[in-house]
Scaffold this motif. Structure first.
Motif, PDB file in Angstrom:
ATOM      1  N   ALA A  40       0.809  -1.225   0.000  1.00 48.12           N
ATOM      2  CA  ALA A  40       0.000   0.000   0.000  1.00 48.12           C
ATOM      3  C   ALA A  40       0.840   1.270   0.000  1.00 48.12           C
ATOM      4  O   ALA A  40       0.360   2.335  -0.381  1.00 48.12           O
ATOM      5  CB  ALA A  40      -0.935   0.004   1.206  1.00 48.12           C
ATOM      6  N   THR A  41       2.092   1.162   0.417  1.00 49.60           N
ATOM      7  CA  THR A  41       2.949   2.346   0.488  1.00 49.60           C
ATOM      8  C   THR A  41       4.293   2.069  -0.195  1.00 49.60           C
ATOM      9  O   THR A  41       5.337   2.032   0.465  1.00 49.60           O
ATOM     10  CB  THR A  41       3.168   2.781   1.954  1.00 49.60           C
ATOM     11  OG1 THR A  41       3.758   1.688   2.667  1.00 49.60           O
ATOM     12  CG2 THR A  41       1.869   3.201   2.623  1.00 49.60           C
ATOM     13  N   PRO A  42       4.273   1.895  -1.528  1.00 49.14           N
ATOM     14  CA  PRO A  42       5.530   1.632  -2.224  1.00 49.14           C
ATOM     15  C   PRO A  42       6.454   2.844  -2.172  1.00 49.14           C
ATOM     16  O   PRO A  42       6.005   3.972  -1.965  1.00 49.14           O
ATOM     17  CB  PRO A  42       5.092   1.332  -3.661  1.00 49.14           C
ATOM     18  CG  PRO A  42       3.768   1.988  -3.803  1.00 49.14           C
ATOM     19  CD  PRO A  42       3.135   1.958  -2.440  1.00 49.14           C
ATOM     20  N   ALA A  43       7.735   2.603  -2.380  1.00 53.38           N
ATOM     21  CA  ALA A  43       8.727   3.678  -2.363  1.00 53.38           C
ATOM     22  C   ALA A  43       8.442   4.686  -3.475  1.00 53.38           C
ATOM     23  O   ALA A  43       7.944   4.331  -4.547  1.00 53.38           O
ATOM     24  CB  ALA A  43      10.125   3.094  -2.546  1.00 53.38           C
ATOM     25  N   PHE A  44       8.784   5.937  -3.207  1.00 52.47           N
ATOM     26  CA  PHE A  44       8.578   7.000  -4.192  1.00 52.47           C
ATOM     27  C   PHE A  44       9.230   6.663  -5.527  1.00 52.47           C
ATOM     28  O   PHE A  44       8.646   6.863  -6.587  1.00 52.47           O
ATOM     29  CB  PHE A  44       9.122   8.333  -3.671  1.00 52.47           C
ATOM     30  CG  PHE A  44       9.096   9.409  -4.712  1.00 52.47           C
ATOM     31  CD1 PHE A  44       7.915  10.062  -5.024  1.00 52.47           C
ATOM     32  CD2 PHE A  44      10.250   9.747  -5.411  1.00 52.47           C
ATOM     33  CE1 PHE A  44       7.885  11.034  -6.010  1.00 52.47           C
ATOM     34  CE2 PHE A  44      10.225  10.718  -6.391  1.00 52.47           C
ATOM     35  CZ  PHE A  44       9.041  11.368  -6.692  1.00 52.47           C
ATOM     36  N   PHE A  45      10.457   6.154  -5.490  1.00 50.34           N
ATOM     37  CA  PHE A  45      11.164   5.853  -6.730  1.00 50.34           C
ATOM     38  C   PHE A  45      10.464   4.757  -7.521  1.00 50.34           C
ATOM     39  O   PHE A  45      10.480   4.771  -8.752  1.00 50.34           O
ATOM     40  CB  PHE A  45      12.627   5.493  -6.437  1.00 50.34           C
ATOM     41  CG  PHE A  45      13.371   6.664  -5.862  1.00 50.34           C
ATOM     42  CD1 PHE A  45      13.713   7.750  -6.661  1.00 50.34           C
ATOM     43  CD2 PHE A  45      13.680   6.704  -4.521  1.00 50.34           C
ATOM     44  CE1 PHE A  45      14.374   8.850  -6.127  1.00 50.34           C
ATOM     45  CE2 PHE A  45      14.342   7.806  -3.981  1.00 50.34           C
ATOM     46  CZ  PHE A  45      14.694   8.875  -4.787  1.00 50.34           C
ATOM     47  N   THR A  46       9.829   3.829  -6.853  1.00 54.57           N
ATOM     48  CA  THR A  46       9.052   2.795  -7.534  1.00 54.57           C
ATOM     49  C   THR A  46       7.838   3.406  -8.206  1.00 54.57           C
ATOM     50  O   THR A  46       7.546   3.129  -9.374  1.00 54.57           O
ATOM     51  CB  THR A  46       8.617   1.704  -6.533  1.00 54.57           C
ATOM     52  OG1 THR A  46       9.784   1.127  -5.942  1.00 54.57           O
ATOM     53  CG2 THR A  46       7.786   0.639  -7.196  1.00 54.57           C
ATOM     54  N   VAL A  47       7.131   4.260  -7.480  1.00 60.98           N
ATOM     55  CA  VAL A  47       5.947   4.920  -8.046  1.00 60.98           C
ATOM     56  C   VAL A  47       6.345   5.804  -9.223  1.00 60.98           C
ATOM     57  O   VAL A  47       5.690   5.783 -10.269  1.00 60.98           O
ATOM     58  CB  VAL A  47       5.198   5.741  -6.972  1.00 60.98           C
ATOM     59  CG1 VAL A  47       4.057   6.540  -7.588  1.00 60.98           C
ATOM     60  CG2 VAL A  47       4.680   4.827  -5.872  1.00 60.98           C
ATOM     61  N   SER A  48       7.426   6.553  -9.092  1.00 65.52           N
ATOM     62  CA  SER A  48       7.828   7.443 -10.178  1.00 65.52           C
ATOM     63  C   SER A  48       8.269   6.651 -11.400  1.00 65.52           C
ATOM     64  O   SER A  48       7.978   7.043 -12.537  1.00 65.52           O
ATOM     65  CB  SER A  48       8.910   8.429  -9.728  1.00 65.52           C
ATOM     66  OG  SER A  48      10.096   7.761  -9.397  1.00 65.52           O
ATOM     67  N   ALA A  49       8.946   5.517 -11.210  1.00 67.92           N
ATOM     68  CA  ALA A  49       9.349   4.684 -12.346  1.00 67.92           C
ATOM     69  C   ALA A  49       8.127   4.113 -13.052  1.00 67.92           C
ATOM     70  O   ALA A  49       8.051   4.103 -14.287  1.00 67.92           O
ATOM     71  CB  ALA A  49      10.273   3.559 -11.868  1.00 67.92           C
ATOM     72  N   LEU A  50       7.154   3.651 -12.286  1.00 65.65           N
ATOM     73  CA  LEU A  50       5.921   3.134 -12.896  1.00 65.65           C
ATOM     74  C   LEU A  50       5.160   4.236 -13.621  1.00 65.65           C
ATOM     75  O   LEU A  50       4.656   4.020 -14.725  1.00 65.65           O
ATOM     76  CB  LEU A  50       5.040   2.484 -11.824  1.00 65.65           C
ATOM     77  CG  LEU A  50       5.546   1.146 -11.296  1.00 65.65           C
ATOM     78  CD1 LEU A  50       4.781   0.732 -10.046  1.00 65.65           C
ATOM     79  CD2 LEU A  50       5.438   0.080 -12.383  1.00 65.65           C
ATOM     80  N   ALA A  51       5.085   5.406 -13.016  1.00 61.48           N
ATOM     81  CA  ALA A  51       4.394   6.529 -13.663  1.00 61.48           C
ATOM     82  C   ALA A  51       5.058   6.864 -14.996  1.00 61.48           C
ATOM     83  O   ALA A  51       4.379   7.073 -16.009  1.00 61.48           O
ATOM     84  CB  ALA A  51       4.384   7.745 -12.741  1.00 61.48           C
ATOM     85  N   ARG A  52       6.376   6.894 -15.013  1.00 60.02           N
ATOM     86  CA  ARG A  52       7.106   7.205 -16.243  1.00 60.02           C
ATOM     87  C   ARG A  52       6.801   6.171 -17.323  1.00 60.02           C
ATOM     88  O   ARG A  52       6.470   6.515 -18.449  1.00 60.02           O
ATOM     89  CB  ARG A  52       8.610   7.248 -15.968  1.00 60.02           C
ATOM     90  CG  ARG A  52       9.446   7.557 -17.206  1.00 60.02           C
ATOM     91  CD  ARG A  52      10.948   7.487 -16.932  1.00 60.02           C
ATOM     92  NE  ARG A  52      11.382   6.311 -16.189  1.00 60.02           N
ATOM     93  CZ  ARG A  52      11.540   5.087 -16.723  1.00 60.02           C
ATOM     94  NH1 ARG A  52      11.307   4.879 -17.989  1.00 60.02           N
ATOM     95  NH2 ARG A  52      11.944   4.087 -15.961  1.00 60.02           N
ATOM     96  N   VAL A  53       6.878   4.900 -16.971  1.00 62.81           N
ATOM     97  CA  VAL A  53       6.638   3.820 -17.933  1.00 62.81           C
ATOM     98  C   VAL A  53       5.200   3.858 -18.455  1.00 62.81           C
ATOM     99  O   VAL A  53       4.955   3.607 -19.633  1.00 62.81           O
ATOM    100  CB  VAL A  53       6.946   2.449 -17.281  1.00 62.81           C
ATOM    101  CG1 VAL A  53       6.434   1.308 -18.135  1.00 62.81           C
ATOM    102  CG2 VAL A  53       8.436   2.316 -17.026  1.00 62.81           C
ATOM    103  N   LEU A  54       4.265   4.214 -17.593  1.00 63.64           N
ATOM    104  CA  LEU A  54       2.845   4.215 -17.977  1.00 63.64           C
ATOM    105  C   LEU A  54       2.370   5.546 -18.546  1.00 63.64           C
ATOM    106  O   LEU A  54       1.199   5.681 -18.904  1.00 63.64           O
ATOM    107  CB  LEU A  54       1.991   3.824 -16.762  1.00 63.64           C
ATOM    108  CG  LEU A  54       2.229   2.401 -16.255  1.00 63.64           C
ATOM    109  CD1 LEU A  54       1.510   2.183 -14.929  1.00 63.64           C
ATOM    110  CD2 LEU A  54       1.784   1.379 -17.296  1.00 63.64           C
TER     111      LEU A  54
END
Length: 89
Positions: free
Chosen positions: A53-67
């Motif tokens: 439920a609380t992934p690391a910021f860098f994980t979220v930002s990498a997913l956002a970039r890819v998507l």
């Protein structure tokens, strides 16, 4: 080290994040998205289902970039109610 239990709000935000990422991924495979973001398929699966439920910021930002999601779009989806743009600046 003892981990503090997540609050109901954190769990709900995690669910909304998972919904947003799953919707943005559409028909693209989990393997393709996870590989492009530099994370494991299992991590992506857990984020999409709300188990992380609380992934690391860098994980979220990498997913956002890819998507193709802006971080503003991600933040708006996770803020209840959404923050008006003129106030958030």
């Amino acid at each position: 080290m003892v981990r503090v239990p997540l609050t109901a709000d954190e769990i709900e935000r995690g669910r909304r994040l998972g919904d947003l990422l799953r919707t943005a991924r559409g028909a693209v495979s989990m393997v393709e998205v996870a590989t492009s973001a530099g994370i494991s398929v299992e991590t992506l699966r857990k984020i999409e289902t709300g188990r992380i439920a609380t992934p690391a910021f860098f994980t979220v930002s990498a997913l956002a970039r890819v998507l193709g999601l802006s971080l503003d779009r991600v933040a708006d989806a996770l803020t209840e109610p959404p923050i008006p743009r003129d106030v958030a600046s």
